[in-house]
Design a protein around this motif. Sequence first.
Motif, PDB file in Angstrom:
ATOM      1  N   GLU A 167     -40.496  65.282 -33.346  1.00  0.00           N
ATOM      2  CA  GLU A 167     -41.849  65.724 -33.687  1.00  0.00           C
ATOM      3  C   GLU A 167     -42.225  67.026 -32.992  1.00  0.00           C
ATOM      4  O   GLU A 167     -43.282  67.599 -33.265  1.00  0.00           O
ATOM      5  N   ARG A 168     -41.359  67.473 -32.077  1.00  0.00           N
ATOM      6  CA  ARG A 168     -41.623  68.755 -31.402  1.00  0.00           C
ATOM      7  C   ARG A 168     -40.303  69.375 -30.984  1.00  0.00           C
ATOM      8  O   ARG A 168     -39.260  68.710 -30.942  1.00  0.00           O
ATOM      9  N   ALA A 169     -40.363  70.663 -30.685  1.00  0.00           N
ATOM     10  CA  ALA A 169     -39.170  71.392 -30.274  1.00  0.00           C
ATOM     11  C   ALA A 169     -38.837  71.102 -28.816  1.00  0.00           C
ATOM     12  O   ALA A 169     -39.698  70.723 -28.014  1.00  0.00           O
ATOM     13  N   GLY A 170     -37.586  71.261 -28.482  1.00  0.00           N
ATOM     14  CA  GLY A 170     -37.143  71.064 -27.106  1.00  0.00           C
ATOM     15  C   GLY A 170     -35.636  71.129 -27.029  1.00  0.00           C
ATOM     16  O   GLY A 170     -34.955  71.462 -28.014  1.00  0.00           O
ATOM     17  N   THR A 171     -35.099  70.796 -25.871  1.00  0.00           N
ATOM     18  CA  THR A 171     -33.652  70.758 -25.666  1.00  0.00           C
ATOM     19  C   THR A 171     -33.253  69.360 -25.243  1.00  0.00           C
ATOM     20  O   THR A 171     -33.757  68.833 -24.238  1.00  0.00           O
ATOM     21  N   VAL A 172     -32.380  68.737 -26.016  1.00  0.00           N
ATOM     22  CA  VAL A 172     -31.909  67.386 -25.697  1.00  0.00           C
ATOM     23  C   VAL A 172     -30.750  67.495 -24.710  1.00  0.00           C
ATOM     24  O   VAL A 172     -29.720  68.092 -25.007  1.00  0.00           O
ATOM     25  N   HIS A 173     -30.946  66.925 -23.534  1.00  0.00           N
ATOM     26  CA  HIS A 173     -29.892  66.919 -22.523  1.00  0.00           C
ATOM     27  C   HIS A 173     -29.144  65.591 -22.468  1.00  0.00           C
ATOM     28  O   HIS A 173     -28.037  65.531 -21.921  1.00  0.00           O
ATOM     29  N   GLY A 174     -29.763  64.553 -23.015  1.00  0.00           N
ATOM     30  CA  GLY A 174     -29.091  63.260 -22.972  1.00  0.00           C
ATOM     31  C   GLY A 174     -30.014  62.137 -23.404  1.00  0.00           C
ATOM     32  O   GLY A 174     -31.128  62.350 -23.895  1.00  0.00           O
ATOM     33  N   LEU A 175     -29.504  60.929 -23.212  1.00  0.00           N
ATOM     34  CA  LEU A 175     -30.201  59.698 -23.565  1.00  0.00           C
ATOM     35  C   LEU A 175     -30.483  58.934 -22.287  1.00  0.00           C
ATOM     36  O   LEU A 175     -29.661  58.919 -21.368  1.00  0.00           O
ATOM     37  N   ILE A 176     -31.651  58.293 -22.221  1.00  0.00           N
ATOM     38  CA  ILE A 176     -31.925  57.403 -21.091  1.00  0.00           C
ATOM     39  C   ILE A 176     -32.089  55.979 -21.586  1.00  0.00           C
ATOM     40  O   ILE A 176     -32.445  55.736 -22.738  1.00  0.00           O
ATOM     41  N   LEU A 177     -31.807  55.041 -20.676  1.00  0.00           N
ATOM     42  CA  LEU A 177     -31.874  53.622 -20.997  1.00  0.00           C
ATOM     43  C   LEU A 177     -32.497  52.900 -19.811  1.00  0.00           C
ATOM     44  O   LEU A 177     -32.140  53.154 -18.653  1.00  0.00           O
ATOM     45  N   TRP A 178     -33.447  52.007 -20.087  1.00  0.00           N
ATOM     46  CA  TRP A 178     -34.057  51.182 -19.055  1.00  0.00           C
ATOM     47  C   TRP A 178     -34.368  49.817 -19.644  1.00  0.00           C
ATOM     48  O   TRP A 178     -34.091  49.567 -20.813  1.00  0.00           O
ATOM     49  N   PHE A 179     -34.942  48.931 -18.842  1.00  0.00           N
ATOM     50  CA  PHE A 179     -35.244  47.604 -19.371  1.00  0.00           C
ATOM     51  C   PHE A 179     -36.583  47.084 -18.875  1.00  0.00           C
ATOM     52  O   PHE A 179     -37.052  47.418 -17.788  1.00  0.00           O
ATOM     53  N   ASP A 180     -37.204  46.256 -19.729  1.00  0.00           N
ATOM     54  CA  ASP A 180     -38.361  45.434 -19.371  1.00  0.00           C
ATOM     55  C   ASP A 180     -37.871  43.997 -19.300  1.00  0.00           C
ATOM     56  O   ASP A 180     -37.053  43.581 -20.124  1.00  0.00           O
ATOM     57  N   THR A 181     -38.353  43.250 -18.342  1.00  0.00           N
ATOM     58  CA  THR A 181     -37.928  41.860 -18.219  1.00  0.00           C
ATOM     59  C   THR A 181     -39.100  40.908 -18.414  1.00  0.00           C
ATOM     60  O   THR A 181     -40.233  41.202 -18.033  1.00  0.00           O
ATOM     61  N   LEU A 183     -39.965  37.256 -17.188  1.00  0.00           N
ATOM     62  CA  LEU A 183     -39.574  36.169 -16.300  1.00  0.00           C
ATOM     63  C   LEU A 183     -40.031  34.823 -16.860  1.00  0.00           C
ATOM     64  O   LEU A 183     -39.287  33.850 -16.866  1.00  0.00           O
ATOM     65  N   ALA A 184     -41.276  34.790 -17.331  1.00  0.00           N
ATOM     66  CA  ALA A 184     -41.877  33.611 -17.956  1.00  0.00           C
ATOM     67  C   ALA A 184     -43.043  34.125 -18.798  1.00  0.00           C
ATOM     68  O   ALA A 184     -43.320  35.334 -18.822  1.00  0.00           O
ATOM     69  N   ASP A 185     -43.700  33.244 -19.510  1.00  0.00           N
ATOM     70  CA  ASP A 185     -44.809  33.678 -20.360  1.00  0.00           C
ATOM     71  C   ASP A 185     -45.835  34.469 -19.547  1.00  0.00           C
ATOM     72  O   ASP A 185     -46.402  33.964 -18.565  1.00  0.00           O
ATOM     73  N   GLY A 186     -46.047  35.734 -19.956  1.00  0.00           N
ATOM     74  CA  GLY A 186     -47.050  36.553 -19.307  1.00  0.00           C
ATOM     75  C   GLY A 186     -46.652  37.122 -17.963  1.00  0.00           C
ATOM     76  O   GLY A 186     -47.473  37.765 -17.294  1.00  0.00           O
ATOM     77  N   VAL A 187     -45.406  36.921 -17.553  1.00  0.00           N
ATOM     78  CA  VAL A 187     -44.955  37.402 -16.242  1.00  0.00           C
ATOM     79  C   VAL A 187     -43.686  38.233 -16.430  1.00  0.00           C
ATOM     80  O   VAL A 187     -42.722  37.766 -17.047  1.00  0.00           O
ATOM     81  N   GLY A 188     -43.678  39.440 -15.910  1.00  0.00           N
ATOM     82  CA  GLY A 188     -42.503  40.285 -16.032  1.00  0.00           C
ATOM     83  C   GLY A 188     -42.681  41.578 -15.274  1.00  0.00           C
ATOM     84  O   GLY A 188     -43.625  41.753 -14.501  1.00  0.00           O
ATOM     85  N   PHE A 189     -41.756  42.512 -15.498  1.00  0.00           N
ATOM     86  CA  PHE A 189     -41.867  43.828 -14.886  1.00  0.00           C
ATOM     87  C   PHE A 189     -41.061  44.814 -15.721  1.00  0.00           C
ATOM     88  O   PHE A 189     -40.305  44.430 -16.624  1.00  0.00           O
ATOM     89  N   SER A 190     -41.220  46.096 -15.417  1.00  0.00           N
ATOM     90  CA  SER A 190     -40.530  47.153 -16.157  1.00  0.00           C
ATOM     91  C   SER A 190     -40.095  48.242 -15.190  1.00  0.00           C
ATOM     92  O   SER A 190     -40.762  48.500 -14.185  1.00  0.00           O
ATOM     93  N   ASN A 191     -38.952  48.854 -15.480  1.00  0.00           N
ATOM     94  CA  ASN A 191     -38.556  50.040 -14.719  1.00  0.00           C
ATOM     95  C   ASN A 191     -38.573  51.275 -15.622  1.00  0.00           C
ATOM     96  O   ASN A 191     -37.767  52.188 -15.486  1.00  0.00           O
ATOM     97  N   ALA A 192     -39.513  51.294 -16.565  1.00  0.00           N
ATOM     98  CA  ALA A 192     -39.686  52.430 -17.474  1.00  0.00           C
ATOM     99  C   ALA A 192     -40.100  53.678 -16.702  1.00  0.00           C
ATOM    100  O   ALA A 192     -40.642  53.587 -15.594  1.00  0.00           O
ATOM    101  N   PRO A 193     -39.881  54.856 -17.279  1.00  0.00           N
ATOM    102  CA  PRO A 193     -40.368  56.077 -16.641  1.00  0.00           C
ATOM    103  C   PRO A 193     -41.861  55.984 -16.371  1.00  0.00           C
ATOM    104  O   PRO A 193     -42.644  55.606 -17.244  1.00  0.00           O
ATOM    105  N   GLY A 194     -42.252  56.290 -15.154  1.00  0.00           N
ATOM    106  CA  GLY A 194     -43.657  56.217 -14.780  1.00  0.00           C
ATOM    107  C   GLY A 194     -44.076  54.901 -14.183  1.00  0.00           C
ATOM    108  O   GLY A 194     -45.157  54.804 -13.597  1.00  0.00           O
TER     109      GLY A 194
END
Length: 333
Positions: A167-181, A183-194
Amino acid sequence: QFGARKVYAIEPDEAIQVAREMAAANGFSDRVEFFQDVSTRVDLPEQADVIVSDLRGLLPLFGRHLPSITDARRRFLAPGGRLIPRRDTLWAAVVQAPDLYCRHVDPWDDNGYGLDMQAARRLAVNTYHGGPVTPGHLLVEPKCWATLDYTTVESPDVGAPVSWVMERAGTVHGLILWFDTTLADGVGFSNAPGAPELCYGIAFFPLSQPVRVVAGDTVTVVLRAKLLGGEYIWCWDTRVLDGGDSGRTKAQFEQSSFFEFPISAGRLQKWAADHVPKLNQEGEVDEFILSRIDSSTALGEIARRVLDRFPARFADWRDALGRVTKITDEYGL
């Protein structure tokens, strides 16, 4: 403290001794039973109502995490029992990250001496790296690459394409991958950017070369992770289409972590199915030691026999004893 009648704690590392001491210090020695081994070699006296585990590395696809969870679910979990965590969702995005790219690749492009270091560069661009990534690095909205539901997962291998229309111009240097977990209903965490920094991380898969893109271009990455032995081999095949036109390819790369390790032709030949191996001296030493483990001979006596059999290999009896204890620690009881 929360009412468990019995806890079975499994850990192969010597760190389990710290847990033993803490259980004793807090008065739980009678309720916590420890097993120092990998879980797939452990038999529990009963099934459990809850299994809590964390065998991840930088990402959930790490070592023998998934085979271990699958085995534990089948053998250790009672009917109707719970797994914690319940699932991990892996997210992908392409990024403009010159800082990350330069850190790992630039030293091999511009070394200041005019030397050709492309052999090392090939290793760098076929290796995924952990590193700090901010929301500002993302060129696109993240997309779900895979969901690992630990209540049902069977195969340790994961693979799927992810695609974006820029949707915008830029330079692609690579791909990133992270995960959200979850743990149980309504309980979890994320290591997303930010997100708050955790002990996990974000994986950065560099492109062979940075690619300039504009709005309307299509970037497709086929990302695959295959467990071989106890390690994952990652492959990321990238195609960038000019304006999304399949007839106009801006860039196309095929990369794999298989190439992150320099492997000689001779070693590859030794891995061939038709190769007929023979023991080297180190193998002969180990075979000799194993053959002397007979439930009646002490380690010191085995070490003496090893030193007599391989006098040029060991400096003295203590040196031989070190090798014997290493082997018996791995294979003895």
